[in-house]
Design a protein around this motif. Structure first.
Motif, PDB file in Angstrom:
ATOM      1  N   LEU A 111       1.421  -7.762  -9.593  1.00  0.00           N
ATOM      2  CA  LEU A 111       0.210  -7.770  -8.765  1.00  0.00           C
ATOM      3  C   LEU A 111      -0.023  -6.408  -8.130  1.00  0.00           C
ATOM      4  O   LEU A 111      -1.164  -5.947  -8.033  1.00  0.00           O
ATOM      5  N   GLN A 112       1.053  -5.734  -7.705  1.00  0.00           N
ATOM      6  CA  GLN A 112       0.910  -4.401  -7.114  1.00  0.00           C
ATOM      7  C   GLN A 112       0.380  -3.411  -8.150  1.00  0.00           C
ATOM      8  O   GLN A 112      -0.477  -2.582  -7.841  1.00  0.00           O
ATOM      9  N   ALA A 113       0.887  -3.500  -9.376  1.00  0.00           N
ATOM     10  CA  ALA A 113       0.401  -2.616 -10.435  1.00  0.00           C
ATOM     11  C   ALA A 113      -1.083  -2.855 -10.711  1.00  0.00           C
ATOM     12  O   ALA A 113      -1.857  -1.903 -10.880  1.00  0.00           O
ATOM     13  N   LEU A 114      -1.499  -4.095 -10.726  1.00  0.00           N
ATOM     14  CA  LEU A 114      -2.909  -4.429 -10.932  1.00  0.00           C
ATOM     15  C   LEU A 114      -3.753  -3.899  -9.773  1.00  0.00           C
ATOM     16  O   LEU A 114      -4.833  -3.341  -9.980  1.00  0.00           O
ATOM     17  N   TYR A 115      -3.243  -4.053  -8.549  1.00  0.00           N
ATOM     18  CA  TYR A 115      -3.913  -3.549  -7.350  1.00  0.00           C
ATOM     19  C   TYR A 115      -4.068  -2.029  -7.429  1.00  0.00           C
ATOM     20  O   TYR A 115      -5.154  -1.486  -7.189  1.00  0.00           O
ATOM     21  N   ASP A 116      -2.991  -1.343  -7.773  1.00  0.00           N
ATOM     22  CA  ASP A 116      -3.015   0.124  -7.860  1.00  0.00           C
ATOM     23  C   ASP A 116      -3.979   0.594  -8.949  1.00  0.00           C
ATOM     24  O   ASP A 116      -4.765   1.527  -8.743  1.00  0.00           O
ATOM     25  N   TRP A 117      -3.911  -0.051 -10.116  1.00  0.00           N
ATOM     26  CA  TRP A 117      -4.794   0.331 -11.208  1.00  0.00           C
ATOM     27  C   TRP A 117      -6.251   0.091 -10.820  1.00  0.00           C
ATOM     28  O   TRP A 117      -7.113   0.934 -11.065  1.00  0.00           O
ATOM     29  N   GLY A 118      -6.534  -1.057 -10.197  1.00  0.00           N
ATOM     30  CA  GLY A 118      -7.904  -1.369  -9.780  1.00  0.00           C
ATOM     31  C   GLY A 118      -8.430  -0.357  -8.782  1.00  0.00           C
ATOM     32  O   GLY A 118      -9.587   0.071  -8.872  1.00  0.00           O
ATOM     33  N   GLY A 119      -7.602   0.060  -7.830  1.00  0.00           N
ATOM     34  CA  GLY A 119      -8.020   1.063  -6.853  1.00  0.00           C
ATOM     35  C   GLY A 119      -8.304   2.407  -7.506  1.00  0.00           C
ATOM     36  O   GLY A 119      -9.310   3.063  -7.206  1.00  0.00           O
ATOM     37  N   ALA A 120      -7.433   2.821  -8.421  1.00  0.00           N
ATOM     38  CA  ALA A 120      -7.625   4.099  -9.114  1.00  0.00           C
ATOM     39  C   ALA A 120      -8.864   4.058 -10.009  1.00  0.00           C
ATOM     40  O   ALA A 120      -9.663   5.003 -10.028  1.00  0.00           O
ATOM     41  N   ARG A 121      -9.038   2.961 -10.718  1.00  0.00           N
ATOM     42  CA  ARG A 121     -10.196   2.829 -11.614  1.00  0.00           C
ATOM     43  C   ARG A 121     -11.498   2.778 -10.822  1.00  0.00           C
ATOM     44  O   ARG A 121     -12.502   3.391 -11.218  1.00  0.00           O
ATOM     45  N   ALA A 171     -12.066   4.208  -8.002  1.00  0.00           N
ATOM     46  CA  ALA A 171     -12.331   5.577  -7.556  1.00  0.00           C
ATOM     47  C   ALA A 171     -12.914   6.417  -8.693  1.00  0.00           C
ATOM     48  O   ALA A 171     -13.830   7.217  -8.477  1.00  0.00           O
ATOM     49  N   GLN A 172     -12.416   6.219  -9.902  1.00  0.00           N
ATOM     50  CA  GLN A 172     -12.910   6.964 -11.064  1.00  0.00           C
ATOM     51  C   GLN A 172     -14.373   6.685 -11.344  1.00  0.00           C
ATOM     52  O   GLN A 172     -15.126   7.590 -11.711  1.00  0.00           O
ATOM     53  N   VAL A 173     -14.774   5.448 -11.212  1.00  0.00           N
ATOM     54  CA  VAL A 173     -16.142   5.071 -11.570  1.00  0.00           C
ATOM     55  C   VAL A 173     -17.070   5.001 -10.366  1.00  0.00           C
ATOM     56  O   VAL A 173     -18.237   4.679 -10.498  1.00  0.00           O
ATOM     57  N   GLY A 174     -16.530   5.274  -9.178  1.00  0.00           N
ATOM     58  CA  GLY A 174     -17.350   5.283  -7.965  1.00  0.00           C
ATOM     59  C   GLY A 174     -17.647   3.909  -7.393  1.00  0.00           C
ATOM     60  O   GLY A 174     -18.605   3.744  -6.640  1.00  0.00           O
ATOM     61  N   ALA A 175     -16.839   2.911  -7.743  1.00  0.00           N
ATOM     62  CA  ALA A 175     -17.034   1.564  -7.184  1.00  0.00           C
ATOM     63  C   ALA A 175     -16.501   1.549  -5.754  1.00  0.00           C
ATOM     64  O   ALA A 175     -15.457   2.132  -5.463  1.00  0.00           O
ATOM     65  N   GLU A 176     -17.208   0.888  -4.892  1.00  0.00           N
ATOM     66  CA  GLU A 176     -16.823   0.820  -3.485  1.00  0.00           C
ATOM     67  C   GLU A 176     -15.994  -0.433  -3.230  1.00  0.00           C
ATOM     68  O   GLU A 176     -16.398  -1.532  -3.588  1.00  0.00           O
ATOM     69  N   ILE A 177     -14.841  -0.243  -2.610  1.00  0.00           N
ATOM     70  CA  ILE A 177     -13.982  -1.371  -2.246  1.00  0.00           C
ATOM     71  C   ILE A 177     -13.798  -1.334  -0.732  1.00  0.00           C
ATOM     72  O   ILE A 177     -13.312  -0.343  -0.197  1.00  0.00           O
ATOM     73  N   GLU A 178     -14.197  -2.418  -0.090  1.00  0.00           N
ATOM     74  CA  GLU A 178     -14.070  -2.513   1.358  1.00  0.00           C
ATOM     75  C   GLU A 178     -13.334  -3.812   1.689  1.00  0.00           C
ATOM     76  O   GLU A 178     -13.944  -4.851   1.898  1.00  0.00           O
ATOM     77  N   PRO A 179     -11.998  -3.741   1.748  1.00  0.00           N
ATOM     78  CA  PRO A 179     -11.236  -4.956   2.003  1.00  0.00           C
ATOM     79  C   PRO A 179     -11.408  -5.445   3.431  1.00  0.00           C
ATOM     80  O   PRO A 179     -11.544  -4.639   4.351  1.00  0.00           O
ATOM     81  N   PRO A 180     -11.417  -6.764   3.643  1.00  0.00           N
ATOM     82  CA  PRO A 180     -11.496  -7.302   5.000  1.00  0.00           C
ATOM     83  C   PRO A 180     -10.219  -6.990   5.760  1.00  0.00           C
ATOM     84  O   PRO A 180      -9.158  -6.804   5.153  1.00  0.00           O
TER      85      PRO A 180
END
Length: 111
Positions: A87-97, A99-108
Motif C-alpha cells: 500500500l505504501q508503494a502504491l501511495y508513493d507511486w500515486g503521489g509521484a505520478r 506530480a508528473q501529470v499535474g493532478a492535485e491531491i488534497e488529503p483530508p
C-alpha cells in the motif's frame, strides 16, 4: 477456486475495486473507527463504506474490533501487516505520478 494467469490478476481480484484499496490505504496508517474513515474518504457513501468494510473483513484483510462500553466503540485495522509496504508503494507511486501529470491531491486532515 478460480485459476489465475498472473499474480497481479489475483492481487487485484483480492483487493477489489477503488474503494477497497483506498480503505486499506487509510488503515495502513493505523486502526480507525468508522466515523474517522468516513471523514478521511469524503467521496465514499456510508452504504459503500459499510459494504466494503464487511467484504474486506470477510476476505481476511481487515480486522474489526469491538470495545466494550457505552457506546460501543468499533475500530478497523489491517489484518495482515505484509500489506503495508504494498500500500505504501502504491501511495508513493500515486503521489509521484500525480506530480508528473499535474493532478492535485488534497488529503483530508487525519484526526
Amino acid at each position: 477456486m478460480r485459476r489465475y494467469s498472473c499474480p497481479v490478476e489475483f492481487a487485484v481480484d483480492t483487493l477489489g475495486g477503488k474503494w477497497a484499496v483506498v480503505i486499506l490505504a487509510q488503515l495502513k496508517e493505523g486502526s480507525s473507527r468508522y466515523g474517522e474513515l468516513r471523514r478521511l474518504i469524503p467521496g465514499i457513501t456510508e452504504k459503500m463504506l459499510t459494504q466494503r468494510l464487511r467484504e474486506l473483513e470477510a476476505a481476511g484483510l481487515v480486522e474489526r474490533t469491538v470495545e466494550s462500553g457505552l457506546p460501543l466503540a468499533v475500530s478497523y485495522s489491517l489484518a495482515d501487516d505484509s500489506l503495508r509496504p504494498v500500500l505504501q508503494a502504491l501511495y508513493d507511486w500515486g503521489g509521484a505520478r500525480a506530480a508528473q501529470v499535474g493532478a492535485e491531491i488534497e488529503p483530508p486532515a487525519r484526526r
